[in-house]
Enzyme design. Structure first.
Site, mmCIF file in Angstrom:
data_model
loop_
_atom_site.group_PDB
_atom_site.id
_atom_site.type_symbol
_atom_site.label_atom_id
_atom_site.label_comp_id
_atom_site.label_asym_id
_atom_site.label_seq_id
_atom_site.Cartn_x
_atom_site.Cartn_y
_atom_site.Cartn_z
ATOM 1 N N PRO A 33 0.808 -1.018 0.035
ATOM 2 C CA PRO A 33 -0.097 -0.100 0.028
ATOM 3 C C PRO A 33 0.625 1.235 0.010
ATOM 4 C CG PRO A 33 0.065 -0.923 2.240
ATOM 5 C CD PRO A 33 0.850 -2.073 1.246
ATOM 6 N N ASP A 56 3.733 1.597 -11.525
ATOM 7 C CA ASP A 56 2.427 2.246 -11.596
ATOM 8 C C ASP A 56 2.441 3.314 -10.788
ATOM 9 O OD1 ASP A 56 0.903 0.320 -13.143
ATOM 10 O OD2 ASP A 56 0.256 -0.763 -11.519
ATOM 11 N N LYS A 78 -1.209 5.044 -14.963
ATOM 12 C CA LYS A 78 -2.334 5.722 -15.474
ATOM 13 C C LYS A 78 -3.014 6.437 -14.622
ATOM 14 C CE LYS A 78 -3.426 1.784 -18.557
ATOM 15 N NZ LYS A 78 -2.446 0.922 -18.385
ATOM 16 N N GLY A 110 -0.393 -2.366 -4.259
ATOM 17 C CA GLY A 110 -1.230 -3.381 -3.537
ATOM 18 C C GLY A 110 -0.459 -4.780 -4.055
ATOM 19 N N THR A 139 -2.398 -6.094 0.016
ATOM 20 C CA THR A 139 -3.427 -5.177 -0.644
ATOM 21 C C THR A 139 -3.862 -4.093 0.248
ATOM 22 O OG1 THR A 139 -5.532 -5.321 -2.036
ATOM 23 C CG2 THR A 139 -5.520 -6.596 -0.160
ATOM 24 N N MET A 191 -10.923 2.409 -5.141
ATOM 25 C CA MET A 191 -11.061 3.531 -6.039
ATOM 26 C C MET A 191 -12.499 3.767 -6.407
ATOM 27 S SD MET A 191 -8.938 1.821 -9.384
ATOM 28 C CE MET A 191 -9.473 0.362 -8.802
#
Length: 271
Positions: A33, A56, A78, A110, A139, A191
């Site tokens: 995390p 990422d 992204k 994660g 995660t 999200m």
């Protein structure tokens, strides 16, 4: 031999049994995390041994700082309504680097097996005949629930927990809203900031109690972690007022443990 008489050494592909990162192969690594102390030892070894790391957007700077000094870092993150790198381009980069004999790490925030588009990238490297290994990570749901002093499951309350993604509200169409709205149900929505009002409406429409506890954790496990304690009936408005701008995870059916909430309030007063 296993109990069923299957020889694991002959059925498991070599790429799935790798204990280290090898040249010409790809390691799909979970960075956890964000707190570097929550990185696994195996993930750390892969980072320090890599020639190329494709990471990422949500991978923390503290994690990236643990990469080997000669590793090339490529940002392939992204961002909604922001810079985008296509999934096809990411897959192509993995293949090109691996075929060039590089030790490649695909670093995901994660755990790579949860909402990480892992299958698409695995398919690409397999099609190119490239070996791979998967290094799981902690995660966000596990880190976030620990941060509020709670458990994802509890005897007598819930024997299951659902992981949902709120990135695209169309993905909610097939969910069992009646089950999610039942007393004691627990769900972790990744999200989910933009879909909060949609989720709130669907749950109430299907019988959800407006007083059901809801907790939203921004930047779970990081120094700038923030916690919003609210209810289903006030979720959308309270979240809008909180103005969270970092990655956030929403827990339906969980409130911070009282002792943890009091400690969090004290830290905020002293800050």
């Amino acid at each position: 031999m296993t109990a069923t008489g299957t020889d694991i050494s002959t059925t498991a592909p070599t790429r799935a049994g790798l204990s280290c990162l090898c040249a010409g192969q790809v390691a799909f690594v979970g960075s956890g995390p964000g707190d570097p102390d929550l990185l696994t030892v195996k993930a750390l070894r892969a980072l320090q041994d890599a020639d190329v790391i494709l990471f990422d957007r949500l991978v923390s700077d503290e994690i990236l700082a643990l990469a080997g000094p000669d590793a090339a870092l490529e940002n392939v993150g992204k961002e909604g309504f922001g810079p985008q790198i296509s999934q096809d381009d990411i897959c192509a980069r993995l293949v090109v680097h691996a075929l060039a004999g590089k030790k490649v790490v695909r670093l995901k925030s994660g755990d790579p097996t949860i909402f990480g588009r892992l299958d698409e990238e695995l398919t690409a490297v397999e099609a190119a005949g490239i070996g791979f290994t998967i290094v799981p990570g902690i995660t966000a749901a596990s880190a976030a629930v620990a941060g509020i002093g709670q458990s994802l499951t509890q005897r007598g309350r819930n024997s299951s927990v659902r992981f949902l993604t709120g990135h695209d509200v169309q993905g909610f169409a097939d969910h069992d809203w009646v089950a999610l709205a039942r007393p004691g149900a627990v769900a972790a929505i990744y999200m989910g900031k933009k879909s909060a009002r949609f989720v709130q409406g669907r749950l109430i429409m299907h019988g959800g109690d407006r007083t059901t506890p809801v907790t939203v954790i921004e930047n779970a496990s990081r120094r700038d972690q923030r916690v919003l304690e609210t209810t289903l009936g006030h979720l959308a408005n309270d979240l809008a007022e909180a103005r969270f701008d970092g990655p956030a995870l929403t827990f339906l059916g969980l409130a911070p443990r009282a002792s943890v909430a009091a400690l969090t309030d004290l830290k905020m007063e002293l800050a």
